[in-house]
Motif scaffolding. Structure first.
Motif, PDB file in Angstrom:
ATOM      1  N   LEU A  37       0.744  -1.221  -0.049  1.00 23.23           N
ATOM      2  CA  LEU A  37      -0.156   0.017   0.010  1.00 23.23           C
ATOM      3  C   LEU A  37       0.905   1.398  -0.157  1.00 23.23           C
ATOM      4  CD1 LEU A  37      -2.855   1.069   0.036  1.00 23.23           C
ATOM      5  CD2 LEU A  37      -2.929   0.813   2.492  1.00 23.23           C
ATOM      6  N   LYS A  38       1.812   1.180   0.808  1.00 23.31           N
ATOM      7  CA  LYS A  38       2.756   2.210   0.858  1.00 23.31           C
ATOM      8  C   LYS A  38       3.522   2.580  -0.482  1.00 23.31           C
ATOM      9  CE  LYS A  38       4.884   1.139   4.853  1.00 23.31           C
ATOM     10  NZ  LYS A  38       5.956   0.837   5.940  1.00 23.31           N
TER      11      LYS A  38
ATOM     12  N   ILE B  16       0.853   4.066  -2.694  1.00 18.40           N
ATOM     13  CA  ILE B  16       0.807   5.693  -2.466  1.00 18.40           C
ATOM     14  C   ILE B  16       1.982   6.449  -3.165  1.00 18.40           C
ATOM     15  CG2 ILE B  16       0.856   7.372  -0.489  1.00 18.40           C
ATOM     16  CD1 ILE B  16      -0.469   5.240   1.280  1.00 18.40           C
TER      17      ILE B  16
ATOM     18  N   ALA C 269       1.448   6.417  -6.948  1.00 19.04           N
ATOM     19  CA  ALA C 269       0.342   7.387  -7.148  1.00 19.04           C
ATOM     20  C   ALA C 269       0.789   8.822  -7.057  1.00 19.04           C
ATOM     21  CB  ALA C 269      -0.801   7.066  -6.100  1.00 19.04           C
ATOM     22  N   ILE C 270       1.670   9.224  -6.028  1.00 17.88           N
ATOM     23  CA  ILE C 270       1.992  10.612  -5.934  1.00 17.88           C
ATOM     24  C   ILE C 270       3.090  10.674  -7.224  1.00 17.88           C
ATOM     25  CG2 ILE C 270       3.392  11.949  -4.712  1.00 17.88           C
ATOM     26  CD1 ILE C 270       2.495  10.805  -2.109  1.00 17.88           C
TER      27      ILE C 270
ATOM     28  N   LEU D 177       4.360  13.527   4.690  1.00 18.51           N
ATOM     29  CA  LEU D 177       4.393  12.247   5.008  1.00 18.51           C
ATOM     30  C   LEU D 177       5.671  11.812   5.750  1.00 18.51           C
ATOM     31  CD1 LEU D 177       3.126  10.941   1.705  1.00 18.51           C
ATOM     32  CD2 LEU D 177       1.983  10.546   3.499  1.00 18.51           C
TER      33      LEU D 177
ATOM     34  N   MET E 282       8.902   6.395   1.661  1.00 18.61           N
ATOM     35  CA  MET E 282       8.175   4.964   1.594  1.00 18.61           C
ATOM     36  C   MET E 282       8.857   3.700   1.796  1.00 18.61           C
ATOM     37  SD  MET E 282       5.183   5.574   2.060  1.00 18.61           S
ATOM     38  CE  MET E 282       3.901   7.077   1.649  1.00 18.61           C
TER      39      MET E 282
END
Lengths: 267, 225
Positions: B21-22, B25, B28-29, B52, B124
């Motif tokens: 999931l990290k 994310i 996605a960024i 973050l 991340m």
């Protein structure tokens, strides 16, 4: 040559060295011993300005290491790292030696003379690629590149690690020769035999403090102190200590043999 | 870049988020950075990356990485403004070289995209244990173990190389190399320093491969005879 006054050094908020006061005269051969993580390498890096003291002053060859640039200190202080591969960056021994010489000197004739002398002193093949040479040869090239500059102070961080006995002796003989010419030698080592055979003065660093300072004979016989620092005296010293007061002055195998023969003849 | 991509222990909400999931994310960024043309949105994404970092308790490290990325981006920015000639000329230099408003905008966008896309991945990956990531890549995405292992090993090598480079620079500084001069001089001195780094990296990779083989890496997934 070296003067440390109330030196403290912290790294990432942790105090590695605390309250170190020390004077080392020109021409001394000093060994620094201590357990892993005691701060020995950190200590030696203070002497060539790679580490700056967080408190106190370090003066080397008249230069305050806090103010002087490491590159300026490099003209007076040679530093042999434990891993010679980090120092070697050229594809032939000749270029490797020239790299260091050209960084610190400008006189072309002097550079050439030093290059020729060093190649001869160290019995090095100028065309050899140091990156593919054996560990012992790489160590020798790294040391040669420092000694070519005839530093006033030579710092050795574990110079005999990974070397066989012959290579170890050869390296130490070269260092001793430089010491005899007047250079100060500061050596970090775990090899107690090498310390006993070559150093004139031994410092014990434990938990960031200097725990002892004396001749090898004085320091290496203090078993409690050494045990505290996770160190063992050389085997022959352990034997002489366990044999009792009559053998107190024995530090080497030769001395032990002589002593045993003498006692046998006396009987 | 000290400590870059090196896992930082912690108990924050970002540490507890599943590794995939990290990664999602972060991707996605990155995608958002490359799909937008608005400088404001890019700026907002960079601020989000920094937030973050602070949530993951690696705020100072994130700001350090941001600083390094800004330094690197400034070189790209300077080079880029001379290559984009469209738009209104703001400054005209000799030999017909022009700095235009469009050139400035485009260069700023390139740099902000670079920063905005790099930062979430570093944040991340700093908050993710690599064995956990490998496990999830294999179990959830069914990536063959060999590839997942190669991917995470490559990431693992980045902080090791950064540490080795720092040690090489330290050793060369002790020899008298001055690395704080002008850019050309610095580059001329830094290039030979890459040789010991390359040599030690190849030796490390070889040792790692032999060590994996000795522990039966090639037998993984095969049934015992």
């Amino acid at each position: 040559m070296i003067h440390l006054n109330g030196v403290h050094f912290s790294y990432e908020g942790r105090e590695v060295l605390s309250g170190i006061d020390l004077d080392i005269a020109s021409g001394e051969f000093v060994a620094l011993i201590g357990p892993n993580g005691a701060g020995k390498s950190t200590f030696s890096k203070l002497l060539n300005g790679l580490n700056k003291p967080t408190q106190g002053t370090v003066t080397v060859a008249g230069l305050d290491t806090k103010k002087a640039r490491t590159s300026a200190l490099a003209r007076k202080v040679g530093f042999l790292f434990q891993n010679p591969d980090r120092q070697l960056c050229r594809s032939t021994v000749r270029d490797e030696l020239l790299f260091g010489l050209e960084l610190c000197l400008t006189d072309k004739a002097d550079i050439q003379a030093r290059l020729d002398k060093t190649l001869a002193d160290f019995h090095l093949d100028p065309a050899l690629n140091p990156l593919t040479a054996s560990r012992g040869e790489r160590q020798r090239v790294a040391l040669a590149s420092l000694m070519a500059l005839t530093p006033q102070l030579l710092i050795l961080d574990e110079p005999t690690t990974g070397l066989d006995w012959r290579e170890c002796m050869h390296t130490m003989e070269l260092v001793t020769a430089l010491n005899r010419q007047g250079a100060t030698v500061f050596m970090v080592s775990h090899d107690m035999e090498v310390v006993r055979d070559f150093a004139q003065r031994v410092l014990v660093l434990n938990k960031g403090r200097l725990a002892a300072d004396g001749t090898p004979h004085e320091v290496l016989r203090r078993t409690e102190l050494l045990s505290d620092a996770a160190l063992l005296p050389p085997q022959i010293m352990q034997l002489s200590l366990s044999l009792g007061a009559n053998y107190d002055d024995i530090d080497t195998c030769e001395e032990m043999t002589e002593s045993l023969i003498r006692r046998r003849l006396e009987k | 870049m000290k400590g870059m991509l090196q896992y930082v222990h912690g108990n924050t909400i970002l540490h507890k988020v599943p590794p995939l999931l990290k990664l999602l994310i972060a991707i996605a960024i990155c995608a958002a950075c490359f799909s937008t043309r608005s400088l404001l949105v890019l700026l907002a994404l960079i601020v989000l990356d920094v937030i973050l970092g602070f949530i993951g308790n690696i705020g100072r490290q994130t700001l350090r990485t941001l600083c390094s990325l800004c330094k690197f981006s400034s070189i790209i920015f300077v080079l880029q403004i001379f290559f984009v000639t469209q738009g209104n000329a703001l400054v005209t230099l000799p030999l017909g070289v022009r700095i235009t408003d469009e050139g400035l905008r485009f260069s700023a966008m390139i740099c902000m995209r670079l920063i905005g896309a790099t930062l979430p991945l570093t944040v991340m990956l700093t908050l993710t244990r690599l064995p956990d990531l490998t496990r999830q890549l294999v179990k959830v995405l069914h990536v063959p173990y060999k590839y997942a292992f190669a991917f995470t090993t490559a990431i693992r090598f980045i902080p090791i190389l950064a540490r080795d480079m720092a040690a090489v620079i330290e050793a060369q500084t002790a020899r008298g190399v001055e690395l704080d001069g002008n850019f050309i001089k610095k580059l001329r001195l830094l290039l030979p320093l890459c040789v010991p780094l390359l040599v030690s990296s190849i030796r490390k990779i070889e040792a790692g491969a032999i060590s994996a083989e000795l522990r039966g890496f090639h037998l993984r997934g095969k049934k015992a005879a």
